[in-house]
Design a protein around this motif. Structure first.
Motif, mmCIF file in Angstrom:
data_model
loop_
_atom_site.group_PDB
_atom_site.id
_atom_site.type_symbol
_atom_site.label_atom_id
_atom_site.label_comp_id
_atom_site.label_asym_id
_atom_site.label_seq_id
_atom_site.Cartn_x
_atom_site.Cartn_y
_atom_site.Cartn_z
ATOM 1 N N ALA A 38 31.351 3.095 -8.983
ATOM 2 C CA ALA A 38 32.584 3.372 -8.011
ATOM 3 C C ALA A 38 33.789 2.029 -8.544
ATOM 4 N N GLU A 39 33.262 1.019 -8.640
ATOM 5 C CA GLU A 39 34.373 -0.141 -9.261
ATOM 6 C C GLU A 39 34.996 0.420 -10.719
ATOM 7 N N ILE A 40 33.780 1.112 -11.477
ATOM 8 C CA ILE A 40 34.622 1.414 -12.886
ATOM 9 C C ILE A 40 35.399 2.362 -12.461
ATOM 10 N N ALA A 41 35.164 3.458 -11.764
ATOM 11 C CA ALA A 41 36.221 4.659 -11.559
ATOM 12 C C ALA A 41 37.423 4.031 -11.092
ATOM 13 N N LYS A 42 37.345 3.142 -10.031
ATOM 14 C CA LYS A 42 38.564 2.344 -9.458
ATOM 15 C C LYS A 42 39.393 1.637 -10.596
ATOM 16 N N GLY A 43 38.932 1.193 -11.598
ATOM 17 C CA GLY A 43 39.348 0.546 -12.625
ATOM 18 C C GLY A 43 39.442 -0.995 -12.242
ATOM 19 N N SER A 44 38.774 -1.490 -11.216
ATOM 20 C CA SER A 44 38.821 -2.892 -10.520
ATOM 21 C C SER A 44 38.358 -3.876 -11.538
ATOM 22 N N GLU A 45 38.581 -5.298 -11.397
ATOM 23 C CA GLU A 45 38.229 -6.268 -12.213
ATOM 24 C C GLU A 45 36.854 -6.179 -12.349
ATOM 25 N N GLN A 58 22.867 -3.081 -20.481
ATOM 26 C CA GLN A 58 22.803 -4.499 -20.176
ATOM 27 C C GLN A 58 23.198 -4.547 -18.774
ATOM 28 N N PHE A 59 22.877 -5.888 -18.226
ATOM 29 C CA PHE A 59 22.993 -6.561 -16.982
ATOM 30 C C PHE A 59 24.447 -7.075 -16.812
ATOM 31 N N VAL A 60 24.927 -6.719 -15.453
ATOM 32 C CA VAL A 60 26.046 -7.400 -15.072
ATOM 33 C C VAL A 60 25.625 -8.901 -14.829
ATOM 34 N N PRO A 61 26.509 -9.768 -15.309
ATOM 35 C CA PRO A 61 26.142 -11.275 -14.903
ATOM 36 C C PRO A 61 25.771 -11.411 -13.602
ATOM 37 N N ASP A 62 24.848 -12.176 -13.212
ATOM 38 C CA ASP A 62 24.170 -12.707 -11.981
ATOM 39 C C ASP A 62 25.218 -12.803 -10.735
ATOM 40 N N ASP A 63 26.010 -13.902 -11.276
ATOM 41 C CA ASP A 63 26.892 -14.393 -10.186
ATOM 42 C C ASP A 63 27.745 -13.181 -10.036
ATOM 43 N N VAL A 64 28.323 -12.402 -10.662
ATOM 44 C CA VAL A 64 29.225 -11.058 -10.475
ATOM 45 C C VAL A 64 28.521 -10.059 -9.215
ATOM 46 N N ILE A 65 27.262 -9.835 -9.670
ATOM 47 C CA ILE A 65 26.458 -8.789 -8.872
ATOM 48 C C ILE A 65 26.316 -9.460 -7.504
ATOM 49 N N ILE A 66 25.958 -10.650 -7.514
ATOM 50 C CA ILE A 66 25.649 -11.214 -6.240
ATOM 51 C C ILE A 66 26.618 -11.245 -5.365
ATOM 52 N N ALA A 67 27.960 -11.502 -5.884
ATOM 53 C CA ALA A 67 29.146 -11.530 -5.040
ATOM 54 C C ALA A 67 29.303 -10.233 -4.510
ATOM 55 N N VAL A 68 29.056 -9.174 -5.367
ATOM 56 C CA VAL A 68 29.234 -7.693 -5.053
ATOM 57 C C VAL A 68 28.389 -7.370 -3.982
ATOM 58 N N LEU A 69 27.209 -7.919 -4.091
ATOM 59 C CA LEU A 69 26.043 -7.522 -2.936
ATOM 60 C C LEU A 69 26.497 -8.067 -1.771
ATOM 61 N N GLU A 70 26.760 -9.160 -1.640
ATOM 62 C CA GLU A 70 27.158 -10.230 -0.329
ATOM 63 C C GLU A 70 28.274 -9.128 0.256
ATOM 64 N N ASN A 71 29.242 -8.939 -0.272
ATOM 65 C CA ASN A 71 30.529 -8.202 0.116
ATOM 66 C C ASN A 71 29.797 -6.931 0.862
ATOM 67 N N ALA A 72 29.337 -6.131 0.013
ATOM 68 C CA ALA A 72 28.579 -4.974 0.590
ATOM 69 C C ALA A 72 27.867 -5.232 1.970
#
Ligand code: ADP
Length: 191
Positions: A38-45, A58-72
């Motif tokens: 969904a973030e790719i479709a939106k064109g977000s950072e 490959q994986f998105v970096p841990d710090d990025v995905i951890i922040a995404v998950l906490e927001n969700a």
């Protein structure tokens, strides 16, 4: 509050079984793969970071995905509980999930490890690729995803095993046969 980690290799059926868990137990389904797409479709950072990595398997970096998950998680203050699908995929992410939940005085109730052999995984993903439109459902990327799963994600099994939360689910058989094992694992732990 009851939280489930649904775990397994790409193509193991995590998304399909998550839908059945949502229907029966009313938990909120958080799929990091769906969120990233969904973030790719939106064109977000975040989407820009994820786009090339996902298509290479490959994986998105841990710090990025951890922040995404906490927001969700924070977007659902009224949730009865969550199904974490596609997260944690590294031991660092598993440790982060524990500390995010601890701040809220909640915890992972069970980790369901859907076990499917490699030949079957490749077959399912190639088949899904005919209609999914996903950039990662092609043979080369599927093989990379399975390799990355074995190297980085399988150690997460031990993390939950040590906590006594790991339950192996036999992921072959009918959808209902797989779900029956999931129900048994949840029902024996939910209060
Ligand atoms: P699958 O389980 O079929 O591989 P997902 O939709 O769960 O599919 O994930 C697709 C892709 O999104 C992963 O291959 C990875 O690039 C990225 N991704 C999803 N979750 C995470 C995560 N927790 N950590 C790092 N990357 C992730």
């Amino acid at each position: 509050m009851f939280n489930v980690v649904i775990f397994g290799a790409p193509g193991s059926g995590k998304g399909t079984q998550s839908d059945k868990i949502v229907e029966k137990y009313g938990l909120v389904h958080l799929s990091t793969g769906d969120i990233l797409r969904a973030e790719i479709a939106k064109g977000s950072e975040v989407g820009k970071i994820a786009d090339g990595l996902i298509s290479k398997g490959q994986f998105v970096p841990d710090d990025v995905i951890i922040a995404v998950l906490e927001n969700a998680i924070n977007e659902h203050p009224q949730a009865k509980g969550f199904i974490f699908d596609g997260f944690p995929r590294t031991v660092t992410q598993a440790e982060a999930l524990d500390s995010i939940l601890k701040k809220k005085n909640i915890r992972v109730g069970v980790m369901l490890n859907i076990d499917v052999d490699q030949n079957e995984l490749v077959k399912r993903l190639l088949n899904r690729g005919k209609t999914s439109g996903r950039s990662d459902d092609n043979l080369i990327t599927i093989q990379e995803r399975i390799n990355v799963y074995e190297q980085k994600t399988m150690p997460v099994i031990q993390f939950y095993d040590k906590q006594g939360k790991h339950v192996r689910i036999k992921g072959t058989g009918t959808l209902d046969e797989v779900f029956a094992q999931i129900e048994a694992a949840i029902d024996s732990r939910i209060s």
